[in-house]
Design a protein around this motif. Structure first.
Motif, mmCIF file in Angstrom:
data_model
loop_
_atom_site.group_PDB
_atom_site.id
_atom_site.type_symbol
_atom_site.label_atom_id
_atom_site.label_comp_id
_atom_site.label_asym_id
_atom_site.label_seq_id
_atom_site.Cartn_x
_atom_site.Cartn_y
_atom_site.Cartn_z
ATOM 1 N N TRP A 116 12.145 -42.366 44.331
ATOM 2 C CA TRP A 116 13.528 -42.054 43.937
ATOM 3 C C TRP A 116 13.909 -42.780 42.654
ATOM 4 N N LEU A 117 13.467 -44.003 42.524
ATOM 5 C CA LEU A 117 13.889 -44.859 41.416
ATOM 6 C C LEU A 117 13.413 -44.354 40.065
ATOM 7 N N VAL A 118 12.363 -43.558 40.047
ATOM 8 C CA VAL A 118 11.837 -43.087 38.761
ATOM 9 C C VAL A 118 12.053 -41.588 38.569
ATOM 10 N N ARG A 119 12.992 -41.010 39.304
ATOM 11 C CA ARG A 119 13.391 -39.639 39.007
ATOM 12 C C ARG A 119 14.020 -39.584 37.614
ATOM 13 N N VAL A 122 17.715 -40.481 37.454
ATOM 14 C CA VAL A 122 17.989 -41.903 37.665
ATOM 15 C C VAL A 122 17.652 -42.698 36.408
ATOM 16 N N LEU A 123 16.517 -42.390 35.798
ATOM 17 C CA LEU A 123 16.128 -43.082 34.576
ATOM 18 C C LEU A 123 17.157 -42.847 33.468
ATOM 19 N N GLU A 124 17.694 -41.637 33.407
ATOM 20 C CA GLU A 124 18.732 -41.355 32.412
ATOM 21 C C GLU A 124 19.982 -42.191 32.671
ATOM 22 N N SER A 125 20.389 -42.280 33.916
ATOM 23 C CA SER A 125 21.573 -43.069 34.250
ATOM 24 C C SER A 125 21.369 -44.551 33.988
ATOM 25 N N LEU A 126 20.158 -45.031 34.221
ATOM 26 C CA LEU A 126 19.880 -46.437 33.955
ATOM 27 C C LEU A 126 19.975 -46.746 32.464
ATOM 28 N N GLY A 127 19.671 -45.766 31.640
ATOM 29 C CA GLY A 127 19.889 -45.934 30.205
ATOM 30 C C GLY A 127 21.367 -46.101 29.881
ATOM 31 N N LEU A 128 22.216 -45.415 30.631
ATOM 32 C CA LEU A 128 23.660 -45.568 30.446
ATOM 33 C C LEU A 128 24.112 -46.971 30.840
ATOM 34 N N VAL A 149 9.561 -50.980 39.108
ATOM 35 C CA VAL A 149 10.252 -51.966 38.273
ATOM 36 C C VAL A 149 9.557 -52.083 36.921
ATOM 37 N N VAL A 150 8.237 -52.063 36.939
ATOM 38 C CA VAL A 150 7.466 -52.097 35.688
ATOM 39 C C VAL A 150 7.824 -50.893 34.821
ATOM 40 N N THR A 151 7.913 -49.718 35.449
ATOM 41 C CA THR A 151 8.283 -48.508 34.709
ATOM 42 C C THR A 151 9.677 -48.633 34.099
ATOM 43 N N LEU A 152 10.636 -49.092 34.902
ATOM 44 C CA LEU A 152 12.014 -49.234 34.420
ATOM 45 C C LEU A 152 12.097 -50.227 33.265
ATOM 46 N N ALA A 153 11.437 -51.350 33.437
ATOM 47 C CA ALA A 153 11.517 -52.405 32.428
ATOM 48 C C ALA A 153 10.932 -51.953 31.102
ATOM 49 N N GLY A 154 9.864 -51.162 31.161
ATOM 50 C CA GLY A 154 9.270 -50.651 29.938
ATOM 51 C C GLY A 154 10.093 -49.550 29.305
ATOM 52 N N ARG A 155 10.690 -48.705 30.133
ATOM 53 C CA ARG A 155 11.494 -47.591 29.626
ATOM 54 C C ARG A 155 12.806 -48.072 29.008
ATOM 55 N N HIS A 156 13.409 -49.089 29.623
ATOM 56 C CA HIS A 156 14.713 -49.583 29.175
ATOM 57 C C HIS A 156 14.636 -51.101 28.935
ATOM 58 N N ALA A 184 3.890 -60.339 39.964
ATOM 59 C CA ALA A 184 3.370 -60.868 38.699
ATOM 60 C C ALA A 184 3.430 -59.820 37.596
ATOM 61 N N ARG A 185 3.095 -58.593 37.911
ATOM 62 C CA ARG A 185 3.156 -57.528 36.897
ATOM 63 C C ARG A 185 4.594 -57.287 36.438
ATOM 64 N N ALA A 186 5.530 -57.311 37.370
ATOM 65 C CA ALA A 186 6.925 -57.120 36.994
ATOM 66 C C ALA A 186 7.440 -58.280 36.141
ATOM 67 N N ALA A 187 6.997 -59.487 36.453
ATOM 68 C CA ALA A 187 7.489 -60.684 35.754
ATOM 69 C C ALA A 187 7.035 -60.755 34.306
ATOM 70 N N ARG A 188 6.065 -59.953 33.908
ATOM 71 C CA ARG A 188 5.601 -59.964 32.515
ATOM 72 C C ARG A 188 6.650 -59.422 31.557
ATOM 73 N N PHE A 189 7.628 -58.706 32.097
ATOM 74 C CA PHE A 189 8.667 -58.129 31.242
ATOM 75 C C PHE A 189 9.840 -59.098 31.163
ATOM 76 N N PRO A 190 10.245 -59.478 29.948
ATOM 77 C CA PRO A 190 11.289 -60.506 29.802
ATOM 78 C C PRO A 190 12.665 -60.079 30.307
ATOM 79 N N ASN A 191 12.877 -58.783 30.510
ATOM 80 C CA ASN A 191 14.169 -58.319 31.017
ATOM 81 C C ASN A 191 14.206 -58.237 32.540
ATOM 82 N N VAL A 192 13.147 -58.710 33.211
ATOM 83 C CA VAL A 192 13.092 -58.696 34.675
ATOM 84 C C VAL A 192 13.302 -60.107 35.215
#
Length: 275
Positions: A116-119, A122-128, A149-156, A184-192
């Motif tokens: 659901w999180l990567v529909r 949803v990704l468009e709304s998270l950009g908002l 979370v990795v997908t979200l962090a990279g996209r936005h 650990a993979r999620a923590a590599r993104f500074p916005n997480v």
């Protein structure tokens, strides 16, 4: 300033909580500010972050009203219809006038669709959300949720994301992977970021020990450091395993090897933007 970065209120008379049934035991009652206020005093907590527990704007409105009436609530993490971007934009505009509205969460672990999180919607709304300077709490349960979370962090990359409850590690069963690697993979993104919260309820409710929790907290400290880690009680959910003061004292003890001032307050204030 000490900040509880994750707590809830709910009202069984006025709210709709499909997950909250009589089988929930101690949780199946109304929890209001007058229940929490004396606990905050006893534990020495100054401010809280009030987090949604129902996917509805009605609950968000109710939480904001409670926040306006109680100074100890520093920020509200509410809900908007992320699956419908046009409505999400309208909700963001409507809540922009409410200074304590600082973030959004959706109960993704209650969704039948694990993706659901990567529909796209949803990704468009998270950009908002990112454009509006709002934050996003991820209540992840499945290993797949951490992958998202990795997908979200990279996209936005400008969206500040926080993983609630350290992504609910299986402490009772002493499981380590795939949780540790996913975090650990999620923590590599500074916005997480991540919350040390809700851990006692992932352990054995009757027989948990501080040592049961320690390796999971130490792993989080190593990955995120004090600048991207915050502490929360997950009250009243935590009452299934411990009272408020016990949860807070144990959390403080487990964070003894890091900059506790940041984890117990400064990081949450910076993330959610309140003083």
């Amino acid at each position: 300033m000490i900040v509880d970065a994750h707590q809830h209120f709910w009202d069984l008379e006025t709210g709709d909580y499909p997950w909250l049934t009589p089988e929930a035991g101690v949780l199946y009652r109304t929890y209001a500010p007058h229940d929490l206020a004396p606990e905050l005093v006893r534990a020495g907590v100054d401010r809280t972050v009030l987090v949604q527990a129902a996917d509805s704007c009605a609950e968000t409105d109710a939480l904001l009203a409670l926040a306006d009436a109680h100074d100890f609530v520093g920020a509200v993490v509410g809900w908007i219809p992320l699956l419908r971007p046009a409505e999400a934009a309208e909700a963001i505009a409507r809540y922009a006038a409410r200074p304590k509205f600082r973030g959004v969460r959706h109960l993704i672990h209650e969704e039948p669709d694990p993706d659901w999180l990567v529909r796209d919607e949803v990704l468009e709304s998270l950009g908002l959300l990112a454009a509006a300077g709002l934050t996003f709490d991820v209540v992840s349960l499945l290993p797949r949720h951490l992958d998202h979370v990795v997908t979200l962090a990279g996209r936005h990359p400008s969206l500040k994301i926080v993983i609630d409850h350290l992504s609910k590690p299986r402490i009772k069963d002493h499981e380590w992977e795939p949780w540790a690697g996913g975090l650990a993979r999620a923590a590599r993104f500074p916005n997480v970021y991540a919350k040390v919260s809700g851990l006692v309820t992932e352990a054995d409710h009757r027989n948990w020990t501080v040592e049961d929790l320690r390796p999971y907290v130490e792993h989080a400290v190593e990955l995120f450091g004090p600048d991207r880690l915050m502490a929360g009680s997950d009250w009243p959910v935590a009452l299934q395993a411990a009272d408020y003061r016990t949860v807070w004292e144990v959390t403080g003890a487990l964070l003894g090897g890091t900059d506790r001032d940041r984890v117990l307050g400064d990081t949450a204030r910076g993330f959610y933007g309140f003083s």
